[in-house]
Design a protein around this motif. Structure first.
Motif, short mmCIF file in Angstrom:
data_model
loop_
_atom_site.label_atom_id
_atom_site.label_comp_id
_atom_site.label_asym_id
_atom_site.label_seq_id
_atom_site.Cartn_x
_atom_site.Cartn_y
_atom_site.Cartn_z
N MET A 1 -32.17 76.57 29.32
CA MET A 1 -32.90 75.12 29.19
C MET A 1 -34.29 75.32 28.37
O MET A 1 -34.76 74.51 27.49
N LEU A 2 -34.86 76.72 28.54
CA LEU A 2 -36.24 76.87 28.26
C LEU A 2 -36.04 77.25 26.49
O LEU A 2 -36.78 76.81 25.80
N GLY A 3 -34.92 77.83 26.34
CA GLY A 3 -34.85 77.99 25.00
C GLY A 3 -34.47 76.90 24.17
O GLY A 3 -34.84 76.47 23.10
N VAL A 4 -33.57 75.79 24.83
CA VAL A 4 -33.44 74.52 23.95
C VAL A 4 -34.87 73.77 23.78
O VAL A 4 -35.08 73.15 22.97
N LEU A 5 -35.76 73.75 24.98
CA LEU A 5 -37.09 73.15 24.70
C LEU A 5 -37.84 73.76 23.70
O LEU A 5 -38.46 73.02 23.08
N ARG A 6 -37.92 75.14 23.80
CA ARG A 6 -38.50 75.79 22.44
C ARG A 6 -38.21 75.36 21.13
O ARG A 6 -38.81 75.06 20.33
N GLN A 7 -36.82 75.37 20.90
CA GLN A 7 -36.35 74.83 19.91
C GLN A 7 -36.61 73.55 19.36
O GLN A 7 -37.10 73.06 18.31
N LYS A 8 -36.59 72.59 20.50
CA LYS A 8 -37.03 71.24 20.33
C LYS A 8 -38.35 71.03 19.91
O LYS A 8 -38.86 70.23 18.88
N VAL A 9 -39.25 71.85 20.42
CA VAL A 9 -40.64 71.72 19.93
C VAL A 9 -40.79 72.45 18.75
O VAL A 9 -41.60 71.92 17.98
N PHE A 10 -40.38 73.64 18.46
CA PHE A 10 -40.50 74.10 17.04
C PHE A 10 -40.06 72.95 16.03
O PHE A 10 -40.97 72.87 14.90
N TRP A 11 -39.16 72.48 16.06
CA TRP A 11 -38.74 71.37 15.05
C TRP A 11 -39.30 70.27 15.09
O TRP A 11 -39.81 69.60 14.01
N GLY A 12 -39.88 69.84 16.20
CA GLY A 12 -40.93 68.74 16.33
C GLY A 12 -41.97 68.69 15.83
O GLY A 12 -42.64 68.10 15.13
N ASP A 14 -42.57 71.07 13.31
CA ASP A 14 -42.25 70.94 12.03
C ASP A 14 -42.31 69.55 11.40
O ASP A 14 -42.77 69.47 10.17
N PHE A 15 -41.59 68.77 12.07
CA PHE A 15 -41.31 67.41 11.55
C PHE A 15 -42.81 66.52 11.50
O PHE A 15 -42.94 66.06 10.19
N PHE A 16 -43.42 66.97 12.40
CA PHE A 16 -44.92 66.02 12.27
C PHE A 16 -45.68 66.79 11.02
O PHE A 16 -46.64 66.37 10.56
N LYS A 17 -45.63 67.95 10.74
CA LYS A 17 -46.30 68.69 9.54
C LYS A 17 -45.57 68.55 8.12
O LYS A 17 -45.95 68.95 7.28
N GLY A 18 -44.29 67.59 8.31
CA GLY A 18 -43.86 67.19 6.90
C GLY A 18 -42.46 67.82 6.86
O GLY A 18 -41.94 67.96 5.67
N ILE A 21 -40.58 73.73 6.98
CA ILE A 21 -39.69 74.79 7.08
C ILE A 21 -38.15 74.24 7.09
O ILE A 21 -37.32 74.95 6.58
N LYS A 22 -37.87 73.19 7.72
CA LYS A 22 -36.43 72.60 7.60
C LYS A 22 -36.11 72.34 6.30
O LYS A 22 -35.04 73.03 6.11
N ASN A 23 -36.74 71.75 5.45
CA ASN A 23 -36.38 71.58 3.96
C ASN A 23 -36.11 72.85 3.41
O ASN A 23 -35.37 73.17 2.59
N ASN A 24 -36.90 73.94 3.56
CA ASN A 24 -36.72 75.35 2.94
C ASN A 24 -35.54 75.74 3.30
O ASN A 24 -34.81 76.52 2.70
N TYR A 25 -35.33 75.70 4.96
CA TYR A 25 -34.07 76.41 5.64
C TYR A 25 -32.92 75.41 5.02
O TYR A 25 -31.95 76.54 4.49
N LEU A 26 -32.98 74.24 4.78
CA LEU A 26 -31.75 73.54 3.92
C LEU A 26 -31.77 73.98 2.44
O LEU A 26 -30.25 74.16 2.10
N LYS A 121 -45.12 81.65 3.22
CA LYS A 121 -45.13 81.68 4.63
C LYS A 121 -43.86 81.00 5.33
O LYS A 121 -43.05 81.52 6.05
N GLN A 122 -43.90 79.77 4.89
CA GLN A 122 -42.95 78.81 5.49
C GLN A 122 -41.73 79.33 5.01
O GLN A 122 -40.52 79.09 5.66
N ARG A 123 -41.38 79.63 3.68
CA ARG A 123 -40.18 80.13 3.25
C ARG A 123 -39.65 81.35 4.06
O ARG A 123 -38.53 81.33 4.18
N ASN A 124 -40.66 82.10 4.15
CA ASN A 124 -40.11 83.42 4.97
C ASN A 124 -39.66 83.03 6.39
O ASN A 124 -38.46 83.64 6.84
#
Length: 449
Positions: A1-12, A14-18, A21-26, A121-124
């Protein structure tokens, strides 16, 4: 549960910052998941063209190449050239922006620092996520990180908690330290991974074998990645048997990032990160491409470091390129990463031989630590930390005369400890002779960082 929460917070976040990281990952995923497709090749071509244009128009060192868009027309650079022309490698567009230092003490203790812009840094980060996912790991899972931690790379307690990193210093590997570390790894079954210097896992292997320790339950370990040095095959087998997962080697450095990584079920080849770097293998005595199956210098062009462009950067490492089938085509991989150029060993006749032959010493009983030094053209020293029952000096000498030649002069020095470098790694092979520069015009640097 904690891992899932961390994952959602991380991507959340990133979403609010544009979604950077997700776009680089894709993009990394699109390029590396289908290297044979036209879109993958086009992305690589566009990224290469962009960094050449950026560097030649905004960076003093590359001004004279402003009308040059062929990579092979650019000079091959190395750490010393960057240090000697430090300010001229800085892009004028990033002088007043927030950049991030990437610092390494290097294998010889010589410090080297470059700067990364935010996009780099985001690409890394995207690269790390992609290559970790290939091993079954995801954002939010815990990482036990065994390495040298200092003021340049240590995390604050909050940063370590936020990133779910357990920092274990490589200098703390006594039997009690290892026991406590394994207890911590195995106290629960949450998803986790281990990233470690290869030499640190040697110490863990020895503890497991000596103590007879076995797992009594699933520890939740999903992947184990080694960095920093060549992984010993015996260590690989012991750790894989203990945790029941494959141990994978990664080739990376501090100044750039992940350059290549082995994949699960894929033998020993290192799959190159073509999404973020252009990798060349050049001959030792010229800047001509090395032949397939021939050892050469690993030279990379970093697509995303725009504040301090590194084009045709000689990493100081040597390797061998080959091809594998997949994606409907043949694509290049690093079939072999031999080691540091400064660690190349020559036999008594002056012929280069792989430094990995030194690993043969591990088959002799009662050797706890070793270091092999080429002192001169024909003189070699084994520094050994051995148990009291050791009596294999004569056998070792006879075997290594077969590797080095009958005229080789092999001596032994017995020590209580092989010291760690300032980087936290332990140096197993050293060449102090002048044959390296005479025979191959090589410099110095490190392999896995």
């Amino acid at each position: 549960m904690l891992g899932v929460l961390r994952q959602k917070v991380f991507w959340g976040v990133d979403f609010f910052k544009g979604n950077n990281i997700k776009n680089n990952y894709l993009e990394v995923k699109d390029v590396l998941d289908d290297l044979g497709c036209q879109s993958s090749k086009e992305t690589q071509r566009v990224n290469l063209k962009a960094i050449l244009k950026h560097a030649s128009s905004t960076t003093p060192f590359y001004y004279s190449y402003k009308d040059t868009l062929e990579l092979t027309d650019y000079p091959v650079i190395n750490k010393n050239i960057i240090v000697d022309n430090y300010d001229n490698f800085k892009s004028s567009l990033y002088l007043d922006k927030t950049n991030f230092s990437a610092y390494t003490s290097g294998s010889t203790g010589t410090p080297f620092k470059v700067y990364h812009n935010l996009e780099k840094k985001q690409r890394n980060t995207a690269d790390v996520i992609y290559f970790a996912k290939l091993l079954g790991f995801d954002v939010g899972d815990k990482v036990f990180y065994i390495r040298h931690w200092d003021q340049y790379n240590s995390k604050t307690p909050f940063e370590a908690w936020k990133n779910h990193i357990y920092m274990h210093p490589v200098a703390k590997l006594s039997e009690s330290d290892i026991k406590n570390l394994l207890d911590e790894i195995e106290k629960d079954t949450i998803r986790k991974g281990i990233v470690s210097y290869a030499s640190a896992l040697d110490e863990v292997r020895d503890y497991i074998l000596k103590s007879g320790r076995r797992l009594t339950k699933d520890a939740g370990v999903k992947f184990i990645i080694t960095i920093g040095e060549k992984l010993n095959e015996d260590t690989k087998e012991v750790i894989e048997d203990y945790y029941g997962v494959k141990v994978i080697s990664r080739y990376s450095n501090v100044e750039n990032g992940i350059i290549a990584q082995q994949l699960l079920g894929d033998g020993l080849g290192f799959h190159i990160n073509w999404a973020s770097y252009y990798v060349e293998l050049l001959k030792f005595d010229s800047n001509e491409p090395a032949e397939i199956g021939e050892l050469g210098r690993i030279v990379i062009t970093d697509y995303f470091n725009r504040c301090m462009p590194m084009i045709r950067y000689d990493t100081g490492d040597i390797g061998m390129m080959g091809y594998e089938e997949g994606y409907g085509c043949e694509y290049p991989v690093l079939k072999q990463i031999e080691g540091r150029k400064m660690d190349m060993i020559f036999d008594a006749s002056g012929n280069f031989i792989s430094s990995y032959f030194v690993y043969n010493i591990l088959k002799y009983p009662h050797v706890k630590q070793y270091q092999f030094i080429q002192e001169g053209d024909k003189s070699y020293v084994f520094k050994l930390n051995v148990e009291e029952a050791f009596n294999s000096e004569k056998d070792i000498k006879e075997e290594f005369l077969n590797h080095l030649g009958p005229s080789a002069e092999i001596t032994f020095e017995y020590v209580s400890e092989i010291p760690l470098l300032s980087s936290g790694k332990r140096k197993f092979v050293i060449n102090k002779s002048d044959r390296t520069s005479k025979n191959t015009d090589l410099g110095s640097r490190l392999i896995f960082n």
